[in-house]
Design a protein around this motif. Sequence first.
Motif, PDB file in Angstrom:
ATOM      1  N   SER A 228      35.292  42.745 -11.182  1.00 26.09           N
ATOM      2  CA  SER A 228      34.786  41.394 -11.446  1.00 26.09           C
ATOM      3  C   SER A 228      34.708  41.094 -12.939  1.00 26.09           C
ATOM      4  O   SER A 228      34.955  39.954 -13.368  1.00 26.09           O
ATOM      5  CB  SER A 228      33.398  41.213 -10.814  1.00 26.09           C
ATOM      6  N   LEU A 229      34.373  42.092 -13.734  1.00 29.67           N
ATOM      7  CA  LEU A 229      34.215  41.877 -15.171  1.00 29.67           C
ATOM      8  C   LEU A 229      35.525  41.990 -15.948  1.00 29.67           C
ATOM      9  O   LEU A 229      35.655  41.416 -17.037  1.00 29.67           O
ATOM     10  CB  LEU A 229      33.200  42.869 -15.741  1.00 29.67           C
ATOM     11  N   SER A 230      36.488  42.705 -15.405  1.00 24.74           N
ATOM     12  CA  SER A 230      37.722  42.972 -16.161  1.00 24.74           C
ATOM     13  C   SER A 230      38.490  41.717 -16.590  1.00 24.74           C
ATOM     14  O   SER A 230      39.043  41.698 -17.699  1.00 24.74           O
ATOM     15  CB  SER A 230      38.634  43.903 -15.365  1.00 24.74           C
ATOM     16  N   PRO A 231      38.566  40.648 -15.775  1.00 23.03           N
ATOM     17  CA  PRO A 231      39.306  39.461 -16.241  1.00 23.03           C
ATOM     18  C   PRO A 231      38.710  38.807 -17.482  1.00 23.03           C
ATOM     19  O   PRO A 231      39.399  38.040 -18.159  1.00 23.03           O
ATOM     20  CB  PRO A 231      39.231  38.507 -15.029  1.00 23.03           C
ATOM     21  N   PHE A 232      37.435  39.080 -17.777  1.00 22.26           N
ATOM     22  CA  PHE A 232      36.815  38.522 -18.970  1.00 22.26           C
ATOM     23  C   PHE A 232      37.213  39.283 -20.237  1.00 22.26           C
ATOM     24  O   PHE A 232      36.996  38.791 -21.349  1.00 22.26           O
ATOM     25  CB  PHE A 232      35.289  38.532 -18.834  1.00 22.26           C
ATOM     26  N   PHE A 233      37.786  40.470 -20.064  1.00 17.21           N
ATOM     27  CA  PHE A 233      38.141  41.297 -21.211  1.00 17.21           C
ATOM     28  C   PHE A 233      39.642  41.555 -21.329  1.00 17.21           C
ATOM     29  O   PHE A 233      40.134  41.824 -22.429  1.00 17.21           O
ATOM     30  CB  PHE A 233      37.407  42.648 -21.128  1.00 17.21           C
ATOM     31  N   PHE A 234      40.361  41.484 -20.207  1.00 11.75           N
ATOM     32  CA  PHE A 234      41.791  41.767 -20.213  1.00 11.75           C
ATOM     33  C   PHE A 234      42.535  40.631 -19.512  1.00 11.75           C
ATOM     34  O   PHE A 234      42.016  40.026 -18.570  1.00 11.75           O
ATOM     35  CB  PHE A 234      42.083  43.096 -19.506  1.00 11.75           C
ATOM     36  N   VAL A 235      43.745  40.371 -19.976  1.00 17.13           N
ATOM     37  CA  VAL A 235      44.527  39.255 -19.455  1.00 17.13           C
ATOM     38  C   VAL A 235      44.894  39.504 -17.992  1.00 17.13           C
ATOM     39  O   VAL A 235      45.379  40.572 -17.626  1.00 17.13           O
ATOM     40  CB  VAL A 235      45.811  39.054 -20.286  1.00 17.13           C
ATOM     41  N   MET A 236      44.647  38.483 -17.168  1.00 22.42           N
ATOM     42  CA  MET A 236      45.034  38.561 -15.768  1.00 22.42           C
ATOM     43  C   MET A 236      45.302  37.154 -15.258  1.00 22.42           C
ATOM     44  O   MET A 236      44.470  36.254 -15.413  1.00 22.42           O
ATOM     45  CB  MET A 236      43.946  39.221 -14.925  1.00 22.42           C
ATOM     46  N   THR A 237      46.477  36.961 -14.672  1.00 22.92           N
ATOM     47  CA  THR A 237      46.824  35.683 -14.067  1.00 22.92           C
ATOM     48  C   THR A 237      46.809  35.845 -12.558  1.00 22.92           C
ATOM     49  O   THR A 237      47.460  36.739 -12.013  1.00 22.92           O
ATOM     50  CB  THR A 237      48.221  35.217 -14.517  1.00 22.92           C
ATOM     51  N   ALA A 238      46.039  34.984 -11.890  1.00 17.34           N
ATOM     52  CA  ALA A 238      45.897  35.119 -10.433  1.00 17.34           C
ATOM     53  C   ALA A 238      45.973  33.754  -9.771  1.00 17.34           C
ATOM     54  O   ALA A 238      45.565  32.746 -10.347  1.00 17.34           O
ATOM     55  CB  ALA A 238      44.583  35.794 -10.089  1.00 17.34           C
ATOM     56  N   ASN A 239      46.518  33.723  -8.565  1.00 15.54           N
ATOM     57  CA  ASN A 239      46.520  32.515  -7.750  1.00 15.54           C
ATOM     58  C   ASN A 239      45.638  32.742  -6.526  1.00 15.54           C
ATOM     59  O   ASN A 239      45.010  33.794  -6.380  1.00 15.54           O
ATOM     60  CB  ASN A 239      47.949  32.129  -7.354  1.00 15.54           C
ATOM     61  N   VAL A 240      45.601  31.771  -5.655  1.00 16.37           N
ATOM     62  CA  VAL A 240      44.738  31.858  -4.474  1.00 16.37           C
ATOM     63  C   VAL A 240      45.134  33.035  -3.585  1.00 16.37           C
ATOM     64  O   VAL A 240      44.266  33.755  -3.060  1.00 16.37           O
ATOM     65  CB  VAL A 240      44.803  30.539  -3.667  1.00 16.37           C
ATOM     66  N   LEU A 241      46.428  33.262  -3.417  1.00 14.44           N
ATOM     67  CA  LEU A 241      46.890  34.354  -2.558  1.00 14.44           C
ATOM     68  C   LEU A 241      46.515  35.718  -3.143  1.00 14.44           C
ATOM     69  O   LEU A 241      46.116  36.631  -2.405  1.00 14.44           O
ATOM     70  CB  LEU A 241      48.407  34.266  -2.357  1.00 14.44           C
ATOM     71  N   THR A 242      46.641  35.857  -4.459  1.00 17.51           N
ATOM     72  CA  THR A 242      46.269  37.118  -5.111  1.00 17.51           C
ATOM     73  C   THR A 242      44.784  37.398  -4.917  1.00 17.51           C
ATOM     74  O   THR A 242      44.381  38.517  -4.561  1.00 17.51           O
ATOM     75  CB  THR A 242      46.598  37.067  -6.610  1.00 17.51           C
ATOM     76  N   ILE A 243      43.975  36.380  -5.160  1.00 13.12           N
ATOM     77  CA  ILE A 243      42.529  36.543  -4.999  1.00 13.12           C
ATOM     78  C   ILE A 243      42.189  36.859  -3.545  1.00 13.12           C
ATOM     79  O   ILE A 243      41.302  37.670  -3.256  1.00 13.12           O
ATOM     80  CB  ILE A 243      41.793  35.277  -5.476  1.00 13.12           C
ATOM     81  N   SER A 244      42.915  36.252  -2.621  1.00 14.54           N
ATOM     82  CA  SER A 244      42.680  36.523  -1.197  1.00 14.54           C
ATOM     83  C   SER A 244      42.931  37.989  -0.871  1.00 14.54           C
ATOM     84  O   SER A 244      42.172  38.610  -0.113  1.00 14.54           O
ATOM     85  CB  SER A 244      43.581  35.637  -0.334  1.00 14.54           C
ATOM     86  N   CYS A 245      43.995  38.553  -1.443  1.00 17.28           N
ATOM     87  CA  CYS A 245      44.291  39.977  -1.227  1.00 17.28           C
ATOM     88  C   CYS A 245      43.186  40.862  -1.792  1.00 17.28           C
ATOM     89  O   CYS A 245      42.789  41.854  -1.164  1.00 17.28           O
ATOM     90  CB  CYS A 245      45.625  40.337  -1.871  1.00 17.28           C
ATOM     91  N   LEU A 246      42.674  40.498  -2.963  1.00  8.87           N
ATOM     92  CA  LEU A 246      41.589  41.268  -3.557  1.00  8.87           C
ATOM     93  C   LEU A 246      40.336  41.205  -2.690  1.00  8.87           C
ATOM     94  O   LEU A 246      39.638  42.218  -2.505  1.00  8.87           O
ATOM     95  CB  LEU A 246      41.285  40.744  -4.966  1.00  8.87           C
ATOM     96  N   VAL A 247      40.061  40.023  -2.149  1.00  4.10           N
ATOM     97  CA  VAL A 247      38.879  39.854  -1.295  1.00  4.10           C
ATOM     98  C   VAL A 247      39.045  40.645   0.003  1.00  4.10           C
ATOM     99  O   VAL A 247      38.101  41.303   0.474  1.00  4.10           O
ATOM    100  CB  VAL A 247      38.639  38.365  -0.985  1.00  4.10           C
ATOM    101  N   ILE A 248      40.241  40.592   0.593  1.00  4.95           N
ATOM    102  CA  ILE A 248      40.498  41.342   1.829  1.00  4.95           C
ATOM    103  C   ILE A 248      40.292  42.838   1.602  1.00  4.95           C
ATOM    104  O   ILE A 248      39.699  43.538   2.441  1.00  4.95           O
ATOM    105  CB  ILE A 248      41.925  41.062   2.340  1.00  4.95           C
ATOM    106  N   SER A 249      40.763  43.334   0.470  1.00  3.53           N
ATOM    107  CA  SER A 249      40.561  44.746   0.144  1.00  3.53           C
ATOM    108  C   SER A 249      39.074  45.057  -0.002  1.00  3.53           C
ATOM    109  O   SER A 249      38.597  46.100   0.478  1.00  3.53           O
ATOM    110  CB  SER A 249      41.298  45.097  -1.151  1.00  3.53           C
ATOM    111  N   GLY A 250      38.339  44.145  -0.653  1.00  2.00           N
ATOM    112  CA  GLY A 250      36.901  44.345  -0.794  1.00  2.00           C
ATOM    113  C   GLY A 250      36.180  44.370   0.544  1.00  2.00           C
ATOM    114  O   GLY A 250      35.290  45.196   0.771  1.00  2.00           O
ATOM    115  N   VAL A 251      36.582  43.473   1.448  1.00  3.06           N
ATOM    116  CA  VAL A 251      35.988  43.452   2.785  1.00  3.06           C
ATOM    117  C   VAL A 251      36.296  44.757   3.522  1.00  3.06           C
ATOM    118  O   VAL A 251      35.429  45.334   4.190  1.00  3.06           O
ATOM    119  CB  VAL A 251      36.507  42.239   3.584  1.00  3.06           C
ATOM    120  N   GLY A 252      37.543  45.225   3.394  1.00  2.00           N
ATOM    121  CA  GLY A 252      37.926  46.477   4.033  1.00  2.00           C
ATOM    122  C   GLY A 252      37.103  47.648   3.543  1.00  2.00           C
ATOM    123  O   GLY A 252      36.637  48.476   4.345  1.00  2.00           O
ATOM    124  N   GLU A 253      36.896  47.718   2.223  1.00  2.00           N
ATOM    125  CA  GLU A 253      36.103  48.833   1.698  1.00  2.00           C
ATOM    126  C   GLU A 253      34.636  48.693   2.082  1.00  2.00           C
ATOM    127  O   GLU A 253      33.958  49.698   2.337  1.00  2.00           O
ATOM    128  CB  GLU A 253      36.248  48.926   0.179  1.00  2.00           C
TER     129      GLU A 253
END
Length: 296
Positions: A260-285
Motif C-alpha cells: 500500500s505504501l510503495s506507490p508513494f515512494f516508487f513509480v507504479m502505473t496501474a489501471n482498474v484491471l491491475t488493481i483488481s488483480c492485486l485485490v483478488i490476491s489480497g482476498v486470497g491470502e
Amino acid sequence: MYLKRPAGGLAFCLFYLASCFTNKYVLSVLKFTYPTLFQGWQTLVGGLLLHVSWKLGWVEINLCSRSEILSWLPASVLFVGIIYAGSRALSRLPIPVFLTVHNAAEVITCGFQKFVQKEQTSHLKVCSVLFLLVAAVCLPLCDTQFDPNGYLWALIHLICVGAYKVFHKLWKPSSLSDLDQQYINYVFSVVLLASASHPAGDLFSALDFPFLYFCTFHSSCCASGLLGFFLMLHTLKLKSSTTSGQYAAWSFLAKVITASLSPFFFVMTANVLTISCLVISGVGEALLVYTERTGT
C-alpha cells in the motif's frame, strides 16, 4: 484474535517494510542490478552477524551432524534461487506486483499436499489458492508496465519458494533448528554467489556502476544487509512464539502495508484491471490466513 504479540509482530512488519523498500531503492532507483554481488553481500552480512551472535552466546546454533548438513544443501540451492531470482524480479517489477506473484507460491505447496500427499484440503483453502493463482496469471495480461523479463524472474522466484516450502515440509530432522538451517543457507549462498560473480559478468561490470563511490550507495547496501538480518531474526522469533495462523496474519499485514505504501515512494502505473488483480490476491491470502487460524 488474529494479531497477538503486538510488539514482536509490529517489529516484524517494520523490518519487512524497511527491507523491501531498501532493496527496491538499491535495485530500481540506483539500478545496482548485479544480483550475485548484491545478494552475496546481503548473505555475507547476515552470515557474519549470525556467526558473531552465535560465538557471543546470543543465539544457539548446533551443526554437529555432517550428514544432516549435507541433506539440507538442496534447500540451500533453492534458497539461492529464491534470493537471486527475487532480486532480478524486484529490480524490474513494482513491489505490489512482485508480492502478488510471490504469493502464488502457495499454489505449489497446496497442490503438493492435495495431489501428492493426498491430504484432505478444505474447499475454502482451495478457493483461496485459486484466487492467488488467478491473480498471478491475469496480472501480466493487465499490467500496463509489462516487463517479460521481470515476470520470468518472478516465475522462477515463485517456483523456488514453492519448492523450498515443500522440501521444508518433507525434511523434518530433530537436530537442525531454523537458525541452523539459515546459517547453512547463508554460508552456502556466499560461496556459490561469490563463485558465480565472475562467470556471470557482475564482478567487472559493477566497476562501471555510476554510484559506486557514493555514500548513498554504501549506506543503502549496509542498511540492506542489516535489515535483512534483523528481518530474519524477527521472522524466526515470531514463528516460534505464535501459532501458524497468527504468524500468517502478521505476514499478511506486513505485505499489505508494504504494497500500500510503495506507490508513494516508487513509480507504479496501474489501471482498474491491475488493481483488481492485486485485490483478488489480497482476498486470497486473507482467506488463507483464515484457514490457518481455524484449521480448515
